[in-house]
Motif scaffolding. Structure first.
Motif, PDB file in Angstrom:
ATOM      1  N   HIS A  89       0.829  -1.215   0.000  1.00 56.63           N
ATOM      2  CA  HIS A  89       0.000   0.000   0.000  1.00 56.63           C
ATOM      3  C   HIS A  89       0.864   1.267   0.000  1.00 56.63           C
ATOM      4  O   HIS A  89       0.549   2.243   0.669  1.00 56.63           O
ATOM      5  N   HIS A  90       1.964   1.210  -0.740  1.00 53.48           N
ATOM      6  CA  HIS A  90       2.942   2.320  -0.685  1.00 53.48           C
ATOM      7  C   HIS A  90       2.347   3.663  -1.080  1.00 53.48           C
ATOM      8  O   HIS A  90       2.836   4.704  -0.654  1.00 53.48           O
ATOM      9  N   ASN A  91       1.281   3.629  -1.885  1.00 61.66           N
ATOM     10  CA  ASN A  91       0.701   4.914  -2.324  1.00 61.66           C
ATOM     11  C   ASN A  91      -0.676   5.168  -1.709  1.00 61.66           C
ATOM     12  O   ASN A  91      -1.380   6.082  -2.112  1.00 61.66           O
ATOM     13  N   ASN A 121       4.383   1.237  12.900  1.00 60.99           N
ATOM     14  CA  ASN A 121       5.514   1.307  11.970  1.00 60.99           C
ATOM     15  C   ASN A 121       6.116   2.712  11.930  1.00 60.99           C
ATOM     16  O   ASN A 121       5.404   3.694  12.123  1.00 60.99           O
ATOM     17  N   GLU A 122       7.428   2.766  11.640  1.00 62.20           N
ATOM     18  CA  GLU A 122       8.123   4.058  11.581  1.00 62.20           C
ATOM     19  C   GLU A 122       9.079   4.085  10.393  1.00 62.20           C
ATOM     20  O   GLU A 122       9.507   3.037   9.901  1.00 62.20           O
ATOM     21  N   LEU A 123       9.415   5.298  10.024  1.00 57.73           N
ATOM     22  CA  LEU A 123      10.477   5.502   9.058  1.00 57.73           C
ATOM     23  C   LEU A 123      11.781   4.984   9.675  1.00 57.73           C
ATOM     24  O   LEU A 123      12.049   5.229  10.844  1.00 57.73           O
ATOM     25  N   ASP A 124      12.553   4.279   8.886  1.00 59.04           N
ATOM     26  CA  ASP A 124      13.798   3.703   9.410  1.00 59.04           C
ATOM     27  C   ASP A 124      14.912   4.742   9.344  1.00 59.04           C
ATOM     28  O   ASP A 124      15.435   5.060   8.269  1.00 59.04           O
ATOM     29  N   GLY A 154      -0.357   2.870   3.222  1.00 57.11           N
ATOM     30  CA  GLY A 154       1.001   2.593   3.690  1.00 57.11           C
ATOM     31  C   GLY A 154       1.998   3.641   3.250  1.00 57.11           C
ATOM     32  O   GLY A 154       3.210   3.414   3.228  1.00 57.11           O
ATOM     33  N   ARG A 155       1.467   4.835   2.905  1.00 52.29           N
ATOM     34  CA  ARG A 155       2.342   5.917   2.452  1.00 52.29           C
ATOM     35  C   ARG A 155       3.349   6.313   3.539  1.00 52.29           C
ATOM     36  O   ARG A 155       3.065   6.172   4.719  1.00 52.29           O
ATOM     37  N   GLY A 156       4.500   6.821   3.142  1.00 51.12           N
ATOM     38  CA  GLY A 156       5.441   7.359   4.124  1.00 51.12           C
ATOM     39  C   GLY A 156       6.649   6.476   4.368  1.00 51.12           C
ATOM     40  O   GLY A 156       7.475   6.786   5.211  1.00 51.12           O
TER      41      GLY A 156
END
Ligand code: FES
Ligand SMILES: [Fe+2]
Length: 321
Positions: free
Chosen positions: A165-167, A195-198, A170-172
């Motif tokens: 779902h990247h767009n 979830n977080e940005l790595d 699940g964006r970001g």
């Protein structure tokens, strides 16, 4: 299948008064009908006389009437009339009975009891505390070439969000998975994505995580809810067709404004959002091998798969009971 469960199998609206619907559910060919009192019955879709599909017949005198030679069966599957033997016949007809299944309606869903009749529970599983008549909902359905266990696991999978779902949801690029925490509630589990940005941090363990205001809730054997907010929820029931196929019924619940026509409008558009996201999932989930998941599988799971592991564990327990 897990025995002794109410399975959500079909929307109530799919079975109109005095009509019969032939469907395959739980590996069974079923004829589901509604009499003119509005009651729903369910029998095996195969006449005991010479095997014709009862779903091609009609509902008459609250019975289902076979299209081939007119045998009539009541909602319990008992044969009550054989036209060829004449109205005055007093012969015992019980050897013509067809198998029936107990069905019940709840929240616009037809549930089928799969198991022993003396173990029937009162309440088919649903999110009665979360959605009520103050909400308006829309519903879409889609057919997946997947076992229902895979479809359910996908809805408990927080690791897939930034990829599938990247767009959309699940964006970001939040690829780093904290936890997730899993809580046990009567009949099911609750979890939420953290979830977080790595940026080089170490993922938190499940015990360091909390369940967020937006959370996922699953009730065995086959109903799921995404509690997006107090006023918006998505509910899915995964109707098992056979070992390789499932029908997903996806509802968008809304009470954003409290004004039914306006909320209906939002719910109407909500179904398009649901469809976009569901198609993203479907594209990948139908490719999973093997078709059904299992507790002792060869898969190499991640700690982020915690909710899936718990689902498999409880399902396995219930199956072995
Ligand atoms: S096959 Fe159904 S009545 Fe003969
Ligand atoms: Fe998804």
């Amino acid at each position: 299948m897990i025995q002794n469960q109410w399975y959500a199998i079909l929307p109530s609206k799919a079975v109109k008064t005095n009509q019969i619907v032939g469907v395959k559910r739980l590996n069974l060919d079923l004829a589901i009908f509604r009499n003119d009192k509005g009651e729903v019955g369910c029998v095996v879709d195969q006449c005991t006389h010479r095997g014709a599909a009862l779903s091609k017949g009609k509902v008459e005198r609250e019975c289902i009437k076979c299209p081939f030679h007119g045998l009539e069966f009541n909602e319990k599957g008992q044969c009550v009339f054989i036209p060829a033997n004449g109205k005055v016949s007093e012969a015992d007809l019980s050897r013509y009975n067809v198998k029936n299944y107990t069905v019940r309606e709840n929240n616009g869903i037809i549930y089928l009891w799969y198991g022993d009749l003396d173990k029937i529970t009162d309440e088919p599983p649903f999110f009665n505390m979360d959605v009520d008549a103050s909400y308006v909902y829309s519903e879409i359905e889609d057919y997946w070439n997947s076992h229902y266990s895979r479809c359910i696991e996908n809805q408990l999978d927080v690791v897939h969000l930034p990829f599938v779902h990247h767009n959309t949801i699940g964006r970001g690029n939040k690829t780093l998975v904290n936890g997730p925490k899993v809580e046990f509630v009567p009949g099911g589990i609750v979890t939420s994505a953290n979830n977080e940005l790595d940026i080089g941090q170490t993922p938190k363990s499940a015990s360091e995580c909390l369940i967020n205001d937006t959370y996922l809730s699953f009730l065995f054997p086959n109903v799921w809810m995404n509690h997006i907010s107090e006023k918006i929820k998505v509910v899915i029931y995964f109707a098992p067709v056979d070992d390789e196929n499932t029908v997903l019924y996806i509802r968008f619940y809304c009470k954003l404004t409290g004004i039914k026509p306006l909320d209906g409008f939002v719910a109407y558009f909500g179904r398009f959002a649901n469809k976009i996201i569901e198609r993203q999932d479907k594209r990948v989930v139908i490719t999973q091998k093997p078709k059904a998941s299992s507790y002792k599988s060869q898969e190499k799971l991640l700690s982020g798969d915690g909710p899936i592991i718990q689902y498999r564990r409880i399902r396995n327990e219930l199956k072995n009971r």
